[in-house]
Write an enzyme that holds these catalytic residues in place. Structure first.
Site, mmCIF file in Angstrom:
data_model
loop_
_atom_site.group_PDB
_atom_site.id
_atom_site.type_symbol
_atom_site.label_atom_id
_atom_site.label_comp_id
_atom_site.label_asym_id
_atom_site.label_seq_id
_atom_site.Cartn_x
_atom_site.Cartn_y
_atom_site.Cartn_z
ATOM 1 N N TYR A 106 22.020 -19.074 22.451
ATOM 2 C CA TYR A 106 22.623 -20.349 22.031
ATOM 3 C C TYR A 106 24.128 -20.106 21.952
ATOM 4 C CZ TYR A 106 17.993 -22.051 20.499
ATOM 5 O OH TYR A 106 16.680 -22.462 20.436
ATOM 6 N N PRO A 146 17.330 -31.424 20.078
ATOM 7 C CA PRO A 146 16.532 -30.274 20.510
ATOM 8 C C PRO A 146 17.079 -28.903 20.103
ATOM 9 C CG PRO A 146 17.629 -31.291 22.388
ATOM 10 C CD PRO A 146 17.882 -32.168 21.218
ATOM 11 N N LYS A 153 12.456 -28.085 17.409
ATOM 12 C CA LYS A 153 11.475 -28.490 16.400
ATOM 13 C C LYS A 153 10.590 -29.679 16.803
ATOM 14 C CE LYS A 153 12.179 -25.505 13.271
ATOM 15 N NZ LYS A 153 11.649 -24.426 14.091
HETATM 16 P P1 RFL Z 1 5.904 -37.833 23.994
HETATM 17 O O1 RFL Z 1 5.887 -36.511 24.637
HETATM 18 O O2 RFL Z 1 7.081 -38.710 24.188
HETATM 19 O O3 RFL Z 1 4.588 -38.597 24.480
HETATM 20 C C1 RFL Z 1 4.384 -39.979 24.215
HETATM 21 C C2 RFL Z 1 3.458 -40.536 25.279
HETATM 22 O O4 RFL Z 1 3.212 -41.917 25.006
HETATM 23 C C3 RFL Z 1 3.322 -42.658 26.216
HETATM 24 N N1 RFL Z 1 3.647 -44.063 25.886
HETATM 25 C C4 RFL Z 1 2.735 -45.050 25.889
HETATM 26 N N2 RFL Z 1 1.418 -45.042 26.153
HETATM 27 C C5 RFL Z 1 0.774 -46.233 26.068
HETATM 28 N N3 RFL Z 1 1.388 -47.402 25.752
HETATM 29 C C6 RFL Z 1 2.712 -47.445 25.481
HETATM 30 N N4 RFL Z 1 3.302 -48.600 25.164
HETATM 31 C C7 RFL Z 1 3.431 -46.237 25.530
HETATM 32 N N5 RFL Z 1 4.740 -45.902 25.333
HETATM 33 C C8 RFL Z 1 4.852 -44.589 25.544
HETATM 34 C C9 RFL Z 1 4.418 -41.946 26.988
HETATM 35 O O5 RFL Z 1 4.341 -42.218 28.388
HETATM 36 C C10 RFL Z 1 4.108 -40.477 26.662
HETATM 37 O O6 RFL Z 1 3.218 -39.905 27.590
HETATM 38 O O7 RFL Z 1 5.674 -37.715 22.408
HETATM 39 P P2 RFL Z 1 4.787 -36.667 21.579
HETATM 40 O O8 RFL Z 1 3.421 -36.519 22.188
HETATM 41 O O9 RFL Z 1 4.913 -37.062 20.163
HETATM 42 O O10 RFL Z 1 5.499 -35.245 21.820
HETATM 43 C C11 RFL Z 1 6.780 -34.989 21.312
HETATM 44 C C12 RFL Z 1 7.516 -34.001 22.207
HETATM 45 O O11 RFL Z 1 7.436 -34.454 23.536
HETATM 46 C C13 RFL Z 1 9.000 -33.810 21.796
HETATM 47 O O12 RFL Z 1 9.123 -33.800 20.401
HETATM 48 C C14 RFL Z 1 9.609 -32.505 22.344
HETATM 49 O O13 RFL Z 1 9.647 -32.518 23.743
HETATM 50 C C15 RFL Z 1 11.024 -32.283 21.798
HETATM 51 N N6 RFL Z 1 11.686 -31.095 22.369
HETATM 52 C C16 RFL Z 1 11.410 -29.837 21.883
HETATM 53 N N7 RFL Z 1 10.499 -29.659 20.900
HETATM 54 C C17 RFL Z 1 10.168 -28.395 20.462
HETATM 55 O O14 RFL Z 1 9.337 -28.277 19.552
HETATM 56 N N8 RFL Z 1 10.733 -27.260 21.010
HETATM 57 C C18 RFL Z 1 11.669 -27.340 22.012
HETATM 58 O O15 RFL Z 1 12.096 -26.311 22.511
HETATM 59 C C19 RFL Z 1 12.057 -28.672 22.452
HETATM 60 N N9 RFL Z 1 12.957 -28.824 23.450
HETATM 61 C C20 RFL Z 1 12.616 -31.253 23.392
HETATM 62 C C21 RFL Z 1 13.248 -30.069 23.918
HETATM 63 C C22 RFL Z 1 12.950 -32.509 23.925
HETATM 64 C C23 RFL Z 1 13.890 -32.606 24.938
HETATM 65 N N10 RFL Z 1 14.169 -33.907 25.432
HETATM 66 C C24 RFL Z 1 14.129 -34.244 26.789
HETATM 67 C C25 RFL Z 1 14.309 -34.996 24.508
HETATM 68 C C26 RFL Z 1 14.197 -30.171 24.924
HETATM 69 C C27 RFL Z 1 14.544 -31.429 25.412
HETATM 70 C C28 RFL Z 1 15.609 -31.487 26.471
HETATM 71 C C1 PHB Z 2 13.781 -25.113 26.211
HETATM 72 O O1 PHB Z 2 13.448 -24.024 26.692
HETATM 73 O O2 PHB Z 2 13.649 -26.182 26.824
HETATM 74 C C2 PHB Z 2 14.413 -25.140 24.863
HETATM 75 C C3 PHB Z 2 14.472 -23.968 24.121
HETATM 76 C C4 PHB Z 2 15.070 -23.986 22.864
HETATM 77 C C5 PHB Z 2 15.605 -25.164 22.374
HETATM 78 C C6 PHB Z 2 15.539 -26.328 23.118
HETATM 79 C C7 PHB Z 2 14.940 -26.315 24.378
HETATM 80 O O3 PHB Z 2 16.217 -25.147 21.170
#
Ligand code: RFL
Ligand code: PHB
Length: 399
Positions: free
Chosen positions: A205, A297, A301
């Site tokens: 980081y 992110p 978490k």
């Molecule tokens: P999601 O993954 O957004 O899934 C929601 C689903 O609902 C669908 N949906 C619908 N379905 C039916 N009817 C509707 N009206 C609907 N509207 C939406 C969507 O199509 C989708 O399939 O939520 P969920 O399941 O709660 O999961 C949450 C995670 O995806 C999210 O918190 C993480 O990706 C966040 N995040 C990270 N979390 C970690 O714990 N560790 C990480 O290293 C981490 N890195 C990240 C991340 C999120 C990122 N972005 C892009 C925001 C890195 C990034 C860049």
């Molecule tokens: C990832 O690998 O996508 C990633 C890892 C650590 C973070 C956020 C995203 O804090």
């Protein structure tokens, strides 16, 4: 059609909840707006806390994660041109994190669901939720297009709103019944996935004059990198060459030499936001995961919080259907929010510490430098960072 629990959304929250309920004999149907391929194409989280790893094991989908996932006992903070290791294992009494992509978690859950013959409706349109404040809840949606289009209704005891930040469930709650807390950050993250070996065997980081950068990975041959970017940047401005040059400029001299570049296989810009909706239960409707809360992110978490919500929600529903008690249902919101706000605080703090803010040159930057210096030289401060990063306990005792 009728089921016990109607789950909206086939992201990690919805799929994991479905899996845990099915294993306990509770009937559920998942309604997802997108196709399965679209859901699998989203590149997001990479770091799993032990709590999440344990829950995936409990759901019976942990085998590939244990084979292919990478256990990390530390990560580095890079600032003022030097790297400092945060030894998670030493600082937390042996705890670590698992680096295993959200895409793979989702694929494992989808495969398990398909193998068990459980029902998921993909590409559902016009999804709406009804009746959750009364005795019976209902989900309506459309399947098929044009002449093939038909309306479907799903009667259920409960609805789980696992439909992410832009979903329909939270939006269907009467305005007076919900309070929303939000902080939007003045920058985004540009992420690149590439089939190149990671620069280092642990995450880095970086806080630099040119902004934040993160070096992460998915495997020994696939890397995930991020750089802080402007909110109004477009992907067209960021050719692969521009991205690699910018990332390189944010690294220390040794890392610059070790960085292996190659064509991107995915590139996207994500805005950063902190958001919490309270409460998380409205009669027969429960919100879980990104539908109820968003963290920037930086602290890794988001997916982990989603997994904890699902842990509490599945336990509450199982307790209900076994006729044991409704205490889990009644305390769901309170139990989740207590952990969520701690992760919100940590993610906000780590984001504030590591990024360049447009309005905080001078004093703000000096304070960041001082805090980073303190953080890596004080065992107490390093431990607080490590303890939050590996994940706080599920329960904190009496409030
Ligand atoms: P999601 O993954 O957004 O899934 C929601 C689903 O609902 C669908 N949906 C619908 N379905 C039916 N009817 C509707 N009206 C609907 N509207 C939406 C969507 O199509 C989708 O399939 O939520 P969920 O399941 O709660 O999961 C949450 C995670 O995806 C999210 O918190 C993480 O990706 C966040 N995040 C990270 N979390 C970690 O714990 N560790 C990480 O290293 C981490 N890195 C990240 C991340 C999120 C990122 N972005 C892009 C925001 C890195 C990034 C860049
Ligand atoms: C990832 O690998 O996508 C990633 C890892 C650590 C973070 C956020 C995203 O804090």
């Amino acid at each position: 059609m009728r089921t016990q629990v109607g789950i909206i959304g086939a992201g990690p929250s919805g799929l994991l909840l479905g899996q845990l309920l099915s294993r306990a004999g509770i009937d559920n149907v998942i309604i997802e707006r997108q196709s399965a391929d679209y859901v699998l194409g989203r590149i997001r989280a990479g770091v799993l806390e032990q709590v999440t790893v344990d829950l995936l094991d409990e759901a019976g989908v942990g085998a590939r994660m244990h084979l292919e996932g990478l256990v990390h006992g530390g990560f580095s903070l890079l600032f003022q041109g030097r790297r400092h290791r945060i030894d998670l294992e030493h600082l937390t009494g042996g705890k670590s994190v698992m680096v295993y992509g959200q895409t793979e978690v989702t694929r494992d859950l989808m495969d398990a669901r398909a193998a068990a013959g459980l029902q998921t409706v993909y590409a559902a349109q016009q999804v709406s939720v009804h009746g959750f404040q009364g005795a019976r809840a209902r989900v309506c949606y459309q399947t098929g297009d044009g002449a093939q289009a038909s309306w479907q209704e799903l009667d259920c005891d409960f609805i789980a709103g696992c439909d992410g930040f832009h979903g329909v469930c939270r939006a269907s709650v009467p305005k007076g019944a919900i309070t929303e807390f939000e902080k939007v950050y003045p920058f985004g993250w540009l992420g690149v996935l590439a089939n190149v070996p990671p620069l280092s065997h642990e995450l880095i980081y970086a806080n630099t004059e040119r902004g934040f950068a993160l070096c992460s990975m998915r495997s020994a041959t696939r890397s995930r990198y991020y750089v802080q970017c402007n909110l109004d940047d477009s992907l067209a401005q960021w050719s692969d060459e521009t991205f690699w040059a910018e990332l390189r400029s944010r690294l220390d001299p040794q890392a610059r030499e070790q960085l292996v570049t190659g064509p991107s296989i995915e590139k996207s810009i994500a805005p950063l936001r902190s958001f919490v909706a309270e409460p998380m239960r409205f009669g027969r409707l429960f919100l879980a995961g990104d539908a109820a809360h968003i963290v920037p992110p930086t602290g890794a978490k988001g997916l982990n919080l989603a997994a904890t919500d699902v842990k509490f929600l599945s336990a509450a529903l199982i307790e209900h259907y076994r006729g044991q008690s409704d205490r889990g249902i009644d305390t769901y919101s309170q139990r989740c929010l207590r952990r969520i706000w701690k992760a919100e605080r940590f993610s906000w703090w780590f984001t504030s510490l590591m990024h360049r803010f447009p309005d905080s040159a001078g004093f703000g930057q000096k304070v960041q430098d001082a805090e980073l210096d303190y953080l890596v030289h004080s065992e107490a401060a390093s431990r607080a960072l490590a303890e939050n990063y590996v994940g706080l306990p599920l329960d904190f005792g009496e409030p």
